[in-house]
Enzyme design. Structure first.
Site, PDB file in Angstrom:
ATOM      1  N   LYS A  45      -4.160   3.771   2.433  1.00  0.00           N
ATOM      2  CA  LYS A  45      -5.305   2.989   1.935  1.00  0.00           C
ATOM      3  C   LYS A  45      -6.429   3.923   1.470  1.00  0.00           C
ATOM      4  O   LYS A  45      -7.101   3.640   0.462  1.00  0.00           O
ATOM      5  CB  LYS A  45      -5.792   2.039   3.028  1.00  0.00           C
ATOM      6  CG  LYS A  45      -4.749   0.969   3.344  1.00  0.00           C
ATOM      7  CD  LYS A  45      -5.037   0.266   4.638  1.00  0.00           C
ATOM      8  CE  LYS A  45      -3.973  -0.774   4.946  1.00  0.00           C
ATOM      9  NZ  LYS A  45      -4.085  -1.300   6.317  1.00  0.00           N
TER      10      LYS A  45
ATOM     11  N   ILE B  24     -10.188  -8.610   2.647  1.00  0.00           N
ATOM     12  CA  ILE B  24     -11.521  -8.143   2.233  1.00  0.00           C
ATOM     13  C   ILE B  24     -11.506  -7.736   0.761  1.00  0.00           C
ATOM     14  O   ILE B  24     -10.715  -6.882   0.359  1.00  0.00           O
ATOM     15  CB  ILE B  24     -11.974  -6.926   3.082  1.00  0.00           C
ATOM     16  CG1 ILE B  24     -11.949  -7.276   4.566  1.00  0.00           C
ATOM     17  CG2 ILE B  24     -13.356  -6.455   2.658  1.00  0.00           C
ATOM     18  CD1 ILE B  24     -12.273  -6.106   5.484  1.00  0.00           C
TER      19      ILE B  24
ATOM     20  N   GLU C 237       2.913  -2.248  13.460  1.00  0.00           N
ATOM     21  CA  GLU C 237       4.045  -2.252  12.527  1.00  0.00           C
ATOM     22  C   GLU C 237       5.323  -2.051  13.341  1.00  0.00           C
ATOM     23  O   GLU C 237       5.285  -1.550  14.479  1.00  0.00           O
ATOM     24  CB  GLU C 237       3.915  -1.076  11.540  1.00  0.00           C
ATOM     25  CG  GLU C 237       2.678  -1.101  10.670  1.00  0.00           C
ATOM     26  CD  GLU C 237       2.907  -1.763   9.313  1.00  0.00           C
ATOM     27  OE1 GLU C 237       4.046  -2.164   9.029  1.00  0.00           O
ATOM     28  OE2 GLU C 237       1.927  -1.908   8.579  1.00  0.00           O
TER      29      GLU C 237
ATOM     30  N   LYS D 104       0.817  -1.232   0.000  1.00  0.00           N
ATOM     31  CA  LYS D 104       0.000   0.000   0.000  1.00  0.00           C
ATOM     32  C   LYS D 104       0.839   1.265   0.000  1.00  0.00           C
ATOM     33  O   LYS D 104       0.497   2.255  -0.645  1.00  0.00           O
ATOM     34  CB  LYS D 104      -0.947   0.020   1.202  1.00  0.00           C
ATOM     35  CG  LYS D 104      -0.282  -0.130   2.557  1.00  0.00           C
ATOM     36  CD  LYS D 104      -0.866  -1.267   3.330  1.00  0.00           C
ATOM     37  CE  LYS D 104       0.105  -1.773   4.370  1.00  0.00           C
ATOM     38  NZ  LYS D 104      -0.341  -2.987   5.022  1.00  0.00           N
TER      39      LYS D 104
HETATM   40  P1  NAP Z   1       7.582  -9.595   5.717  1.00  0.00           P
HETATM   41  O1  NAP Z   1       7.051 -10.679   6.587  1.00  0.00           O
HETATM   42  O2  NAP Z   1       8.484  -8.567   6.324  1.00  0.00           O
HETATM   43  O3  NAP Z   1       8.364 -10.304   4.502  1.00  0.00           O
HETATM   44  C1  NAP Z   1       9.111  -9.585   3.566  1.00  0.00           C
HETATM   45  C2  NAP Z   1       9.812 -10.580   2.660  1.00  0.00           C
HETATM   46  O4  NAP Z   1      10.465  -9.861   1.628  1.00  0.00           O
HETATM   47  C3  NAP Z   1      10.880 -11.422   3.342  1.00  0.00           C
HETATM   48  O5  NAP Z   1      10.848 -12.750   2.869  1.00  0.00           O
HETATM   49  C4  NAP Z   1      12.191 -10.751   2.928  1.00  0.00           C
HETATM   50  O6  NAP Z   1      13.284 -11.627   2.804  1.00  0.00           O
HETATM   51  C5  NAP Z   1      11.828 -10.229   1.570  1.00  0.00           C
HETATM   52  N1  NAP Z   1      12.594  -9.034   1.213  1.00  0.00           N
HETATM   53  C6  NAP Z   1      12.557  -7.818   1.819  1.00  0.00           C
HETATM   54  N2  NAP Z   1      13.411  -6.973   1.211  1.00  0.00           N
HETATM   55  C7  NAP Z   1      13.985  -7.662   0.211  1.00  0.00           C
HETATM   56  C8  NAP Z   1      14.954  -7.361  -0.765  1.00  0.00           C
HETATM   57  N3  NAP Z   1      15.536  -6.153  -0.815  1.00  0.00           N
HETATM   58  N4  NAP Z   1      15.327  -8.328  -1.648  1.00  0.00           N
HETATM   59  C9  NAP Z   1      14.783  -9.576  -1.584  1.00  0.00           C
HETATM   60  N5  NAP Z   1      13.842  -9.912  -0.677  1.00  0.00           N
HETATM   61  C10 NAP Z   1      13.467  -8.986   0.206  1.00  0.00           C
HETATM   62  O7  NAP Z   1       6.412  -8.799   4.994  1.00  0.00           O
HETATM   63  P2  NAP Z   1       4.855  -9.198   4.913  1.00  0.00           P
HETATM   64  O8  NAP Z   1       4.199  -8.939   6.226  1.00  0.00           O
HETATM   65  O9  NAP Z   1       4.716 -10.526   4.280  1.00  0.00           O
HETATM   66  O10 NAP Z   1       4.317  -8.060   3.929  1.00  0.00           O
HETATM   67  C11 NAP Z   1       4.571  -8.072   2.544  1.00  0.00           C
HETATM   68  C12 NAP Z   1       3.773  -6.964   1.873  1.00  0.00           C
HETATM   69  O11 NAP Z   1       2.380  -7.205   2.082  1.00  0.00           O
HETATM   70  C13 NAP Z   1       4.032  -5.557   2.420  1.00  0.00           C
HETATM   71  O12 NAP Z   1       3.957  -4.618   1.365  1.00  0.00           O
HETATM   72  C14 NAP Z   1       2.885  -5.335   3.393  1.00  0.00           C
HETATM   73  O13 NAP Z   1       2.564  -3.971   3.567  1.00  0.00           O
HETATM   74  C15 NAP Z   1       1.770  -6.068   2.672  1.00  0.00           C
HETATM   75  N6  NAP Z   1       0.689  -6.523   3.536  1.00  0.00           N
HETATM   76  C16 NAP Z   1       0.960  -7.315   4.594  1.00  0.00           C
HETATM   77  C17 NAP Z   1      -0.079  -7.768   5.393  1.00  0.00           C
HETATM   78  C18 NAP Z   1       0.191  -8.665   6.578  1.00  0.00           C
HETATM   79  O14 NAP Z   1      -0.775  -9.034   7.270  1.00  0.00           O
HETATM   80  N7  NAP Z   1       1.425  -9.045   6.859  1.00  0.00           N
HETATM   81  C19 NAP Z   1      -1.403  -7.388   5.104  1.00  0.00           C
HETATM   82  C20 NAP Z   1      -1.666  -6.585   3.974  1.00  0.00           C
HETATM   83  C21 NAP Z   1      -0.597  -6.165   3.199  1.00  0.00           C
HETATM   84  P3  NAP Z   1      13.904 -12.411   4.082  1.00  0.00           P
HETATM   85  O15 NAP Z   1      12.841 -13.390   4.477  1.00  0.00           O
HETATM   86  O16 NAP Z   1      15.122 -13.097   3.579  1.00  0.00           O
HETATM   87  O17 NAP Z   1      14.161 -11.364   5.107  1.00  0.00           O
END
Ligand code: NAP
Length: 440
Positions: free
Chosen positions: A211, A142, A196, A111
């Site tokens: 959002k 949602i 966060e 987002k």
């Molecule tokens: P996360 O748990 O922090 O995972 C991020 C992943 O991206 C990790 O696997 C990390 O690698 C990888 N990564 C980060 N920087 C990188 C880079 N420079 N090169 C290669 N890989 C990289 O994040 P998340 O919670 O899954 O969220 C992902 C996205 O979804 C975000 O934009 C977030 O705003 C959105 N989102 C999340 C949720 C939620 O509930 N979590 C809900 C809605 C939207 P490593 O594992 O090796 O560190």
């Protein structure tokens, strides 16, 4: 197509960027549901690799080790569809642009990136006829963007408002239901991992504002420049505010509101804001508890609609990502350019001073004849109608009257001037609180 074996299907290459909370669940489901997804799409979705920072890291979800790579730029070169779930602005933005330029469809849940750079990314997708989708970026699981984009495409959406940040809803809900102080509620939210890494993104309303900007673009076909969403977080909300609301059968929610509005110049515009709002307990949004999200849509023909569910969570958010993935894959199978979200309306984004809202003002004033009249005059002078006024004489205020004044909807500028003039009155000893009120 149904019943074909996987090897008989055409293959579509899917590159996944990120394997965190959401990415790992997307990868798991892609692998586990391969046959089912192939039957729905008419092509096999082949996960060709997962870019991460550390390929040796221990992970909660077990996935084939050979899929991991640290070379995201190389991975996307071979992809028909790129799913970006790394988060952050860079390198996500450059990788998405690169993927789009080579004609791949892109799905993201990012987002912050879409809110800040949406127009540039949309333009890149349009240039090559690729599809850029981000259902998961607003309210997690949602379905709200596609309903606005497709199901309501023939209607005239007037207003979209919602609880789009689960952590602040959790904090406010604890204060309301258990009488927690803001500090105690925030501590519990933090212990449960609801906040966060930088909690200001949640509690100062930045996440909800991203959002809101996305919702405004989709609902009103207008790009919002970065920072155009007016934003107030929940840090000024006290335990007293919540208790007073509760006593009046109201609840305080952090609401993202985007609506069609008429500017001071009489021209059509869009108002977009994130602020705490007092809501009657009768309103459906008041019943959204804990970390849940809900979005309320008002459309000319459809009337009022509400979408409710999980606004976050790895597997829940993965559902929305997979929905986008299936949609993009079907387009590959059917051919033709990707679905776009045009911003043809290009409406003026109104500053908060031109928004029409209503206030509840609580103030302490001297208890003597003529005081109410003086206060009422300030409202009248600013052409703000008073919808309700409630006076009490609490013992602890010794000689002062407590007034709870609810206004009708008026321009924010007039409301703010009214408050400033009330503050300057000799008979007003204190403005205790000012909150916006949602009119049913
Ligand atoms: P996360 O748990 O922090 O995972 C991020 C992943 O991206 C990790 O696997 C990390 O690698 C990888 N990564 C980060 N920087 C990188 C880079 N420079 N090169 C290669 N890989 C990289 O994040 P998340 O919670 O899954 O969220 C992902 C996205 O979804 C975000 O934009 C977030 O705003 C959105 N989102 C999340 C949720 C939620 O509930 N979590 C809900 C809605 C939207 P490593 O594992 O090796 O560190």
């Amino acid at each position: 197509m149904i019943g074909e074996t996987l090897s008989e299907y055409r293959h579509l290459s899917v590159a996944l960027l990120g394997s965190g909370s959401v990415g790992s669940q997307v990868a798991r489901l892609l692998l586990e549901e391969q046959q089912e997804l192939a039957s729905r799409v008419g092509a096999k979705l082949e996960l060709i690799g997962i870019a991460v920072r550390d390929t040796a890291a221990k992970r909660d979800v077990e996935l084939p080790q050979e899929l991991y790579t640290t070379d995201a730029a190389e991975l996307i070169k071979k992809a028909d569809i790129v799913v970006e779930l790394m988060g952050g602005i860079e390198p996500a933005k450059s990788l998405i642009l690169e993927a789009l330029e080579q004609g791949a469809d892109v799905i993201t849940a990012n987002k912050a990136l879409i809110a800040a750079h949406g127009p540039e990314l949309h333009a890149a997708a349009r240039r090559v006829g690729a599809q850029l989708s981000y259902e998961a970026a607003v309210a997690g699981a949602i379905p709200i963007l596609r309903p606005l984009q497709e199901s309501l495409a023939g209607d005239n959406v007037k207003r979209v408002m919602g609880i789009v940040n689960g952590s602040t809803n959790y904090i406010l809900d604890r204060m309301d239901r258990f009488g927690d102080t803001p500090e105690a509620a925030m501590q519990v939210a933090s212990d449960l991992g609801y906040l966060e890494a930088d909690p200001t993104l949640d509690v100062e309303g930045y996440d909800a504002a991203s959002k809101a900007g996305i919702l405004a673009r989709i609902a009103f076909h207008t790009d919002l420049p970065e920072g155009a969403v007016y934003r107030e977080g929940i840090t000024a909300i006290t335990a007293d505010d919540v208790a007073t609301a509760k006593a009046a059968n109201q609840v305080i929610k952090l609401l993202a509101v985007v609506e069609q509005a008429t500017g001071a110049d009489g021209a059509a515009g869009v108002s977009a804001r994130v602020t705490p709002v007092l809501i009657s307990r009768e309103h459906p949004l008041a019943a959204v508890h804990g970390g849940k999200n809900a979005i309320f849509v008002e459309a000319e023909a459809a009337g009022e609609l509400m979408f409710y569910g999980a606004g976050a969570g790895g597997v829940e958010t993965a559902s929305a990502v997979l929905g986008d993935l299936v949609s993009a894959a079907r387009r590959h199978v059917a051919g033709g350019p990707g679905l776009t979200t045009p911003s043809y309306a290009d409406l003026r984004v109104l500053p908060i001073s031109e928004a029409e809202t209503a206030y509840q003002i609580i103030l302490n004033a001297v208890d003597q004849p003529g005081v109410l009249a003086a206060i009422a005059r300030v409202f009248a002078d600013n052409q703000v109608s008073v919808a309700a006024i409630h006076q009490s004489l609490p013992e602890e205020l010794s000689g002062l009257a407590k007034l709870v004044i609810t206004t009708a909807e008026a321009r924010e500028e007039a409301l703010q001037t009214t408050v400033a003039e009330l503050r300057a009155l000799d008979v007003v000893s204190e403005i205790v609180s000012i909150l916006r009120v949602l009119h049913a």
